[in-house]
Design an enzyme around this catalytic site. Structure first.
Site, short mmCIF file in Angstrom:
data_model
loop_
_atom_site.label_atom_id
_atom_site.label_comp_id
_atom_site.label_asym_id
_atom_site.label_seq_id
_atom_site.Cartn_x
_atom_site.Cartn_y
_atom_site.Cartn_z
CB ALA A 176 4.91 -10.90 15.02
CB THR A 190 8.76 -11.69 9.49
OG1 THR A 190 10.10 -11.57 9.97
CG2 THR A 190 7.78 -11.38 10.61
CB THR A 206 -3.22 -5.39 5.60
OG1 THR A 206 -3.35 -4.19 4.87
CG2 THR A 206 -2.49 -6.39 4.72
CG ASP A 207 -6.73 -1.88 3.63
OD1 ASP A 207 -5.51 -2.05 3.79
OD2 ASP A 207 -7.27 -0.75 3.65
CD GLU A 208 -1.15 -1.78 2.26
OE1 GLU A 208 -0.36 -1.96 1.33
OE2 GLU A 208 -1.00 -0.92 3.13
CE1 TYR A 224 2.45 -5.70 5.69
CE2 TYR A 224 1.06 -4.26 4.37
CZ TYR A 224 1.29 -4.94 5.54
OH TYR A 224 0.37 -4.88 6.56
CE LYS A 253 -0.37 -9.06 7.49
NZ LYS A 253 -0.01 -9.40 8.90
CG ASN A 307 -3.68 2.93 5.66
OD1 ASN A 307 -4.27 2.25 4.83
ND2 ASN A 307 -2.47 3.43 5.47
CG ASN A 308 -4.65 0.15 12.67
OD1 ASN A 308 -4.84 -0.32 13.78
ND2 ASN A 308 -5.24 -0.35 11.60
CG ASN A 321 -2.44 9.66 0.92
OD1 ASN A 321 -3.19 9.07 1.68
ND2 ASN A 321 -1.63 9.04 0.07
N PRO A 332 6.41 3.14 -6.35
CG PRO A 332 8.35 1.87 -6.72
CD PRO A 332 7.76 2.91 -5.82
CG HIS A 384 1.01 4.96 -4.23
ND1 HIS A 384 1.37 6.27 -4.00
CD2 HIS A 384 0.31 4.59 -3.14
CE1 HIS A 384 0.90 6.66 -2.83
NE2 HIS A 384 0.24 5.64 -2.29
#
Ligand code: NAD
Ligand code: TYD
Length: 361
Positions: free
Chosen positions: A81, A99, A131-133, A157, A161, A186-187, A256, A290, A292
């Site tokens: 979640a 969250t 996440t990898d982020e 985000y 995480k 990324n899934n 991408n 921004p 990115h």
């Protein structure tokens, strides 16, 4: 046999995981707040559905979580979640802190209490899906992310995480909770909400809408087919070492633009009657996100060597399955298209982006 509490099991990855765990004959309690990203339609036609208990609730509700842990004698929590979309975190970060940070903290507190009361069993697991982020962005010649890469999150985000990962780790170090963490790339695949690149492009192309490429489209992601991800988490639950982190990736790193062009080619082939073919004519370069992140890549050596997992799908086979799934699930697609939030999100995120000209693009 593990007794699972899955959080966020009505979302994209969570619903795929619930399906996976039920097919493995595990009972699943599924706690989800049904935000814009969660839907009971993601849980249609579950295998062994009599083993599935859905609870509509919030991970910030400690009393509810304590109650579920006790009543269902849960020994394994798989925590999906979250608020999960970078663009939304840029336009409205507060819900991400609530969250992703406070929600994870609340789960950990309830879990700690239940684990201590049960006599601190070694086999209990708190598995945190991250996440990898959290690692930030790679330069063109940097080695891929590994379990020892320094955290350097760039979006609200990613920062939320990262905070949740640190909390889980700290509860392991301080209180001895047996946890595992996975940081995946990324899934993509069935049931993904069309705010993320791949389903957004598929739905837009079929409607003849523009396919927005942020910046120059040369950003690189490592794409993981969602069923491979579910198998990886399942493997970690079976054989992962407590206190360990595992990197999970899809072993591919296209730009991408290449992903979008491949999707257009697949749609040309699989939806030959589409009036918008060739779909690549819909590609538009728009104002960049921004902050990115330029490049992600994953080193999956640990999970491959220690646990014997590796992805089954290549990008080609995974994208083919995904496009087919969206074409074959028009009822699901239509229900999302009717959703008020989906329509207002498109306006909020895309209307203010102007067309960008790209050298060589
Ligand atoms: P998603 O946005 O599709 O689903 C999130 C789910 O969580 C939804 O069902 C939503 O209703 C639920 N939820 C949100 N807030 C809640 C709350 N307060 N209480 C209870 N439920 C709540 O997300 P996803 O793409 O399935 O991602 C799942 C997890 O995997 C997240 O933790 C995300 O950070 C992580 N992750 C996702 C990706 C990806 O590419 N999608 C990549 C790396 C990591
Ligand atoms: P996204 O699916 O939002 O995932 P994440 O931000 O977690 O990587 O985006 C994937 C990549 O695609 C990312 O580099 C941003 C880019 N992108 C676009 O170019 N256009 C879009 O409309 C979206 C949603 C994403």
């Amino acid at each position: 046999m593990r007794k699972l509490l899955v959080t966020g099991g009505a979302g994209f990855i969570g619903s795929n995981f619930v399906r996976f765990a039920l097919a493995e004959n595990s009972p699943v309690v599924n706690l989800d707040a049904l935000t814009y990203a969660g839907s009971l339609e993601n849980l249609a036609d579950l295998p062994n559905a009599n083993q599935h208990t859905f609870v509509h609730g919030d991970i910030c509700n400690r009393e509810l979580i304590e109650d579920l842990l006790e009543k269902h004698e849960i020994d394994t929590l798989v925590h999906f979640a979250a608020e999960s979309h970078v663009d939304r975190s840029i336009l409205g970060p507060e819900q991400f802190i609530r969250t992703n940070v406070h929600g994870t903290f609340t789960l950990l507190e309830a879990w700690k209490q239940a684990w201590i009361r049960a006599g601190k069993p070694d086999h209990w697991r708190f598995h945190h899906v991250s996440t990898d982020e959290v690692f930030g962005s790679l330069g063109p010649d940097d080695p891929p992310f590994s379990e020892t890469t320094r955290y350097a999150p760039n979006s609200p985000y990613a920062a939320s995480k990262a905070a949740s990962d640190h909390l889980v780790r700290a509860y392991g170090a301080t209180y001895g909770l047996p946890y595992t963490i996975s940081n995946c790339s990324n899934n993509y695949g069935p049931y993904q909400f069309p705010e993320k690149l791949i389903p957004l492009v598929i739905l837009n192309a079929l409607e003849g809408r523009e396919l927005p490429i942020y910046g120059d489209g040369q950003q690189i992601r490592d794409w993981l087919y969602v069923e491979d991800h579910c198998q990886a988490i399942w493997t970690i639950l079976q054989r992962g070492a407590p206190g360990e982190t595992y990197i999970i990736g899809g072993a591919n790193q296209p730009s991408n633009l290449l992903v979008v062009q491949t999707l257009c080619d697949l749609l040309d082939e699989l939806a030959p009657d589409s009036q918008f073919a060739p779909h690549a004519q819909l590609i538009r370069y728009v104002t960049d996100r921004p902050g990115h992140d330029r490049r992600y890549a994953m080193d999956i050596t640990r999970i491959r060597q220690d646990l014997g997992w590796q992805p089954r799908e290549t990008l080609t086979t995974g994208l083919l399955k995904t496009v087919r799934w969206f074409l074959d699930h028009q009822t699901w697609v239509e229900s999302i298209r009717r959703q008020q939030d989906y329509q207002s999100w498109r306006a909020r995120n895309y209307d203010q982006r102007t067309s960008a000209s790209v050298e060589g693009g």
